[in-house]
Scaffold this motif. Structure first.
Motif, PDB file in Angstrom:
ATOM      1  N   ALA A  83       5.809 -14.804  18.210  1.00 17.64           N
ATOM      2  CA  ALA A  83       4.782 -14.542  17.195  1.00 17.64           C
ATOM      3  C   ALA A  83       5.279 -13.505  16.191  1.00 17.64           C
ATOM      4  CB  ALA A  83       3.494 -14.083  17.855  1.00 17.64           C
ATOM      5  N   THR A  84       6.347 -13.857  15.457  1.00 18.42           N
ATOM      6  CA  THR A  84       6.901 -12.976  14.434  1.00 18.42           C
ATOM      7  C   THR A  84       6.379 -13.411  13.065  1.00 18.42           C
ATOM      8  OG1 THR A  84       8.833 -14.387  14.070  1.00 18.42           O
ATOM      9  CG2 THR A  84       9.000 -12.712  15.811  1.00 18.42           C
ATOM     10  N   PRO A  85       6.460 -12.516  12.052  1.00 19.60           N
ATOM     11  CA  PRO A  85       6.032 -12.924  10.711  1.00 19.60           C
ATOM     12  C   PRO A  85       6.757 -14.162  10.202  1.00 19.60           C
ATOM     13  CG  PRO A  85       6.228 -10.539  10.811  1.00 19.60           C
ATOM     14  CD  PRO A  85       6.773 -11.065  12.113  1.00 19.60           C
ATOM     15  N   ASP A  86       8.079 -14.260  10.472  1.00  9.45           N
ATOM     16  CA  ASP A  86       8.829 -15.437  10.022  1.00  9.45           C
ATOM     17  C   ASP A  86       8.342 -16.698  10.720  1.00  9.45           C
ATOM     18  OD1 ASP A  86      10.351 -14.019   8.258  1.00  9.45           O
ATOM     19  OD2 ASP A  86      12.075 -13.793   9.597  1.00  9.45           O
ATOM     20  N   ALA A  87       8.099 -16.597  12.030  1.00  7.52           N
ATOM     21  CA  ALA A  87       7.610 -17.756  12.770  1.00  7.52           C
ATOM     22  C   ALA A  87       6.230 -18.173  12.284  1.00  7.52           C
ATOM     23  CB  ALA A  87       7.574 -17.443  14.263  1.00  7.52           C
ATOM     24  N   LEU A  88       5.393 -17.179  11.969  1.00 10.61           N
ATOM     25  CA  LEU A  88       4.054 -17.471  11.464  1.00 10.61           C
ATOM     26  C   LEU A  88       4.133 -18.193  10.129  1.00 10.61           C
ATOM     27  CD1 LEU A  88       0.970 -17.117  11.699  1.00 10.61           C
ATOM     28  CD2 LEU A  88       1.237 -14.914  10.561  1.00 10.61           C
ATOM     29  N   GLU A 145       8.482  -7.285   3.959  1.00 16.11           N
ATOM     30  CA  GLU A 145       9.241  -6.506   2.975  1.00 16.11           C
ATOM     31  C   GLU A 145       9.200  -5.017   3.303  1.00 16.11           C
ATOM     32  OE1 GLU A 145       8.321  -9.584  -0.733  1.00 16.11           O
ATOM     33  OE2 GLU A 145       7.216  -7.700  -0.536  1.00 16.11           O
ATOM     34  N   ALA A 146       8.035  -4.531   3.673  1.00 14.93           N
ATOM     35  CA  ALA A 146       7.900  -3.112   4.008  1.00 14.93           C
ATOM     36  C   ALA A 146       8.721  -2.772   5.241  1.00 14.93           C
ATOM     37  CB  ALA A 146       6.433  -2.771   4.237  1.00 14.93           C
ATOM     38  N   ARG A 147       8.712  -3.678   6.222  1.00 19.26           N
ATOM     39  CA  ARG A 147       9.453  -3.436   7.462  1.00 19.26           C
ATOM     40  C   ARG A 147      10.957  -3.406   7.210  1.00 19.26           C
ATOM     41  NH1 ARG A 147       6.996  -7.154  10.003  1.00 19.26           N
ATOM     42  NH2 ARG A 147       5.316  -5.827  10.763  1.00 19.26           N
ATOM     43  N   ALA A 148      11.403  -4.268   6.295  1.00 16.83           N
ATOM     44  CA  ALA A 148      12.829  -4.372   6.012  1.00 16.83           C
ATOM     45  C   ALA A 148      13.305  -3.343   4.990  1.00 16.83           C
ATOM     46  CB  ALA A 148      13.145  -5.775   5.502  1.00 16.83           C
ATOM     47  N   GLY A 149      12.372  -2.613   4.393  1.00 18.47           N
ATOM     48  CA  GLY A 149      12.743  -1.663   3.360  1.00 18.47           C
ATOM     49  C   GLY A 149      13.065  -2.315   2.034  1.00 18.47           C
ATOM     50  N   SER A 150      12.618  -3.576   1.853  1.00 18.52           N
ATOM     51  CA  SER A 150      12.855  -4.305   0.597  1.00 18.52           C
ATOM     52  C   SER A 150      11.801  -3.919  -0.428  1.00 18.52           C
ATOM     53  CB  SER A 150      12.793  -5.820   0.858  1.00 18.52           C
ATOM     54  OG  SER A 150      13.708  -6.207   1.854  1.00 18.52           O
ATOM     55  N   HIS A 251       0.761   6.320   9.442  1.00 18.13           N
ATOM     56  CA  HIS A 251       0.806   5.052   8.697  1.00 18.13           C
ATOM     57  C   HIS A 251       0.143   5.153   7.326  1.00 18.13           C
ATOM     58  CE1 HIS A 251      -3.396   4.369  10.085  1.00 18.13           C
ATOM     59  NE2 HIS A 251      -3.470   3.550   9.043  1.00 18.13           N
ATOM     60  N   ALA A 252      -0.881   5.997   7.193  1.00 14.72           N
ATOM     61  CA  ALA A 252      -1.570   6.090   5.902  1.00 14.72           C
ATOM     62  C   ALA A 252      -0.651   6.671   4.827  1.00 14.72           C
ATOM     63  CB  ALA A 252      -2.832   6.938   6.056  1.00 14.72           C
ATOM     64  N   ALA A 253       0.010   7.777   5.133  1.00 14.60           N
ATOM     65  CA  ALA A 253       0.945   8.368   4.170  1.00 14.60           C
ATOM     66  C   ALA A 253       2.165   7.478   3.965  1.00 14.60           C
ATOM     67  CB  ALA A 253       1.374   9.756   4.650  1.00 14.60           C
ATOM     68  N   LEU A 254       2.623   6.818   5.038  1.00  9.46           N
ATOM     69  CA  LEU A 254       3.749   5.894   4.912  1.00  9.46           C
ATOM     70  C   LEU A 254       3.407   4.754   3.963  1.00  9.46           C
ATOM     71  CD1 LEU A 254       5.029   5.566   8.604  1.00  9.46           C
ATOM     72  CD2 LEU A 254       6.323   6.467   6.654  1.00  9.46           C
ATOM     73  N   GLY A 255       2.203   4.224   4.099  1.00  6.64           N
ATOM     74  CA  GLY A 255       1.789   3.133   3.225  1.00  6.64           C
ATOM     75  C   GLY A 255       1.779   3.551   1.766  1.00  6.64           C
ATOM     76  N   TYR A 256       1.269   4.736   1.518  1.00  4.65           N
ATOM     77  CA  TYR A 256       1.262   5.290   0.159  1.00  4.65           C
ATOM     78  C   TYR A 256       2.689   5.383  -0.379  1.00  4.65           C
ATOM     79  CZ  TYR A 256       0.719   8.806  -3.548  1.00  4.65           C
ATOM     80  OH  TYR A 256       0.764   9.494  -4.735  1.00  4.65           O
ATOM     81  N   ASP A 257       3.602   5.905   0.438  1.00  2.00           N
ATOM     82  CA  ASP A 257       4.994   6.066   0.008  1.00  2.00           C
ATOM     83  C   ASP A 257       5.647   4.713  -0.253  1.00  2.00           C
ATOM     84  OD1 ASP A 257       4.724   8.798   0.237  1.00  2.00           O
ATOM     85  OD2 ASP A 257       5.660   8.898   2.228  1.00  2.00           O
ATOM     86  N   ILE A 258       5.355   3.721   0.600  1.00  2.00           N
ATOM     87  CA  ILE A 258       5.929   2.379   0.434  1.00  2.00           C
ATOM     88  C   ILE A 258       5.499   1.766  -0.896  1.00  2.00           C
ATOM     89  CG2 ILE A 258       5.805  -0.008   1.287  1.00  2.00           C
ATOM     90  CD1 ILE A 258       5.649   1.234   4.138  1.00  2.00           C
ATOM     91  N   LEU A 259       4.207   1.842  -1.187  1.00  2.00           N
ATOM     92  CA  LEU A 259       3.706   1.258  -2.431  1.00  2.00           C
ATOM     93  C   LEU A 259       4.206   2.038  -3.647  1.00  2.00           C
ATOM     94  CD1 LEU A 259       0.032   0.209  -1.640  1.00  2.00           C
ATOM     95  CD2 LEU A 259       2.121  -1.130  -1.490  1.00  2.00           C
ATOM     96  N   LYS A 260       4.200   3.335  -3.541  1.00  2.00           N
ATOM     97  CA  LYS A 260       4.658   4.171  -4.654  1.00  2.00           C
ATOM     98  C   LYS A 260       6.122   3.876  -4.959  1.00  2.00           C
ATOM     99  CE  LYS A 260       3.374   7.742  -7.319  1.00  2.00           C
ATOM    100  NZ  LYS A 260       2.210   7.696  -8.232  1.00  2.00           N
ATOM    101  N   ALA A 261       6.945   3.772  -3.929  1.00  2.00           N
ATOM    102  CA  ALA A 261       8.368   3.481  -4.119  1.00  2.00           C
ATOM    103  C   ALA A 261       8.579   2.083  -4.690  1.00  2.00           C
ATOM    104  CB  ALA A 261       9.118   3.622  -2.796  1.00  2.00           C
ATOM    105  N   GLY A 262       7.638   1.183  -4.396  1.00  2.00           N
ATOM    106  CA  GLY A 262       7.736  -0.182  -4.906  1.00  2.00           C
ATOM    107  C   GLY A 262       7.210  -0.349  -6.316  1.00  2.00           C
ATOM    108  N   GLY A 263       6.768   0.741  -6.936  1.00  2.00           N
ATOM    109  CA  GLY A 263       6.318   0.681  -8.311  1.00  2.00           C
ATOM    110  C   GLY A 263       4.829   0.488  -8.490  1.00  2.00           C
TER     111      GLY A 263
END
Length: 349
Positions: A83-88, A145-150, A251-263
Motif C-alpha cells: 500500500a505505497t503511494p506509487d501502488a495506489l 514529492e514532499a517525501r522525496a524532497g522534490s 509536521h506543522a512547521a515542516l509542512g510550512y517549510d515544504i510549501l514555502k520552499a516549493g514557492g
C-alpha cells in the motif's frame, strides 16, 4: 443481498475461496483469472481485483476491464500487496475506485464493496468517486514529492478542488465520508476527510467560490508535513509516547517549510498548514498562538481537523460516532470558538 454478479479477479487461488465466500454475502460471485478479457461479461454489480500489479498479465486484464466499463459507475475494489503511494496511483490508473491492503480480512473487503454498491447512483456516486479519485491523485502526488524532497507542484492540487466541491455539493457529505473511509492509508484518509468537511463547512457558510477554493485547498494540503515524519511513528497503531509525540508535532512547521520552499505564496494556505493545531487559549503548537492571533481560517480548519481525527476508521480503533465527536468539540471550551462549533454541527448534520 444485492441482485447482480460480483466478479472476483484473482491470481491467488489460496485466498480466492474465502474471499468469494465473503463476497457471496453481498451478491452472486464469479471467480475469474488474469486471462479474463471481459468481452462476454455484462454489467456486473462490482469488481474485486486481488492481483499482483507488477505482473504484465494482471495489468493487461485490468486495462481491458477499464476499457470495457469506462464511464460507468462501477465499484472496483483493488487489493494492494504493497500500500505505497506509487501502488495506489497504479491501481487507480487501472480503474480501482477504492484500494485496500491485500491483508484486509475477506469480510472487510465484502463490507467495503457492499458500501460502494449501496451508495451507487448513476450521477451522484460517479461524482463522489471521481472527486475522491482526483483529490487522491493530487494528494498522493504531493506527498510523494514532499517525501522525496522534490519541488512541490501545487497545480495538481488545484485540479482536485472543483471535483471535491462538486462531489460534496451534489453527492452529499455522507457519501463522500463513506467513500473516503474505505481507504486504509491514515494520512491519505485524514486529508480527504478534512477536505470534504471543509467543502461542506464552506458551502454551509455561503463562502464565495474563490474563498471556497482557497479553504478546501488549504484543507487538502494541511498535513503535507507528515510526509517527512518517520513511518514507524506516522503509522504506529495506538497512542504515541512523549518522544514520538514531539516528533509528530513537527509536521506543522515542516509542512510550512515544504510549501514555502516549493514557492507557495498564498498566505492563507501557509497559515493553515503551520497553525492548524493552534488553540485560542494558547495551548496549541507550534507557535503557541492565542486569541486574535489565530486567524479565522485556522479556527474553521481546526474544527474540521479534530472532527475528522475523532471519526476516522482505523484497524486498531472503532470510529467515534458523529454525535459523540460533536460533544468533544463542544467541550473544548476556550480552545475552539463555540459559535463556529455550533455552526459546524449544523453543517454536518
Amino acid at each position: 443481498m444485492h441482485e447482480g454478479v460480483i466478479i472476483l479477479v484473482t491470481d491467488r487461488p489460496d485466498r480466492s475461496a474465502d474471499l468469494a465466500a465473503a463476497l457471496r454475502q453481498v451478491g452472486t460471485c464469479e471467480v475469474v483469472g488474469t486471462d479474463e478479457r471481459w468481452t462476454a461479461i455484462g454489467a456486473p454489480l462490482g469488481i474485486v481485483s486481488d492481483l499482483t500489479l507488477t505482473r504484465p498479465e494482471a495489468v493487461q486484464c485490468l486495462k481491458a476491464l477499464e476499457a470495457r466499463y469506462r464511464g460507468q459507475p462501477l465499484p472496483v475494489i483493488g487489493l494492494l500487496r504493497r500500500a505505497t503511494p506509487d501502488a495506489l496511483r497504479h491501481a487507480k490508473s487501472l480503474g480501482a475506485t477504492v484500494c485496500l491492503p491485500a491483508y484486509v480480512p475477506p469480510q472487510s473487503v465484502a463490507a467495503a464493496l457492499a458500501n460502494q454498491i449501496e451508495h451507487t447512483c448513476p450521477l451522484s456516486e460517479r461524482l463522489v468517486v471521481h472527486g475522491v479519485a482526483r483529490a487522491g491523485e493530487a494528494l498522493t502526488g504531493l506527498l510523494a514529492e514532499a517525501r522525496a524532497g522534490s519541488p512541490i507542484r501545487m497545480e495538481a492540487v488545484e485540479a482536485g478542488l472543483d471535483p471535491i466541491l462538486t462531489a460534496v455539493q451534489e453527492g452529499g457529505l455522507a457519501r463522500w465520508l463513506d467513500t473516503v473511509w474505505t481507504h486504509d492509508d491514515a494520512t491519505y484518509q485524514h486529508c480527504l476527510l478534512v477536505a470534504g468537511l471543509a467543502a461542506q463547512f464552506s458551502l454551509h457558510l455561503g463562502f464565495r467560490q474563490a474563498d471556497r477554493h482557497r479553504f478546501v485547498r488549504a484543507a487538502l494540503v494541511h498535513d503535507v508535513g507528515k510526509a517527512r515524519i518517520p513511518l514507524p511513528i506516522l503509522n504506529k497503531p495506538g497512542r504515541l509516547d512523549p518522544d514520538e509525540t514531539a516528533v509528530m508535532r513537527t509536521h506543522a512547521a515542516l509542512g510550512y517549510d515544504i510549501l514555502k520552499a516549493g514557492g507557495e505564496c498564498d498566505e492563507l494556505t501557509l497559515d493553515a498548514v503551520r497553525h492548524h493545531h493552534e488553540m485560542l487559549d494558547g495551548s496549541g503548537y507550534p507557535d503557541g498562538l492565542s486569541g486574535a492571533a489565530v486567524s479565522d481560517t485556522v479556527r474553521l480548519l481546526t474544527i474540521c481537523d479534530i472532527y475528522a481525527a475523532l471519526t476516522e476508521r482505523r484497524p486498531y480503533k472503532a470510529p467515534m460516532p458523529a454525535a459523540e465527536a460533536m460533544g468533544v468539540l463542544q467541550g473544548m471550551h476556550g480552545k475552539l470558538e463555540a459559535r463556529l462549533v455550533e455552526t459546524f454541527g449544523k453543517a454536518v448534520a
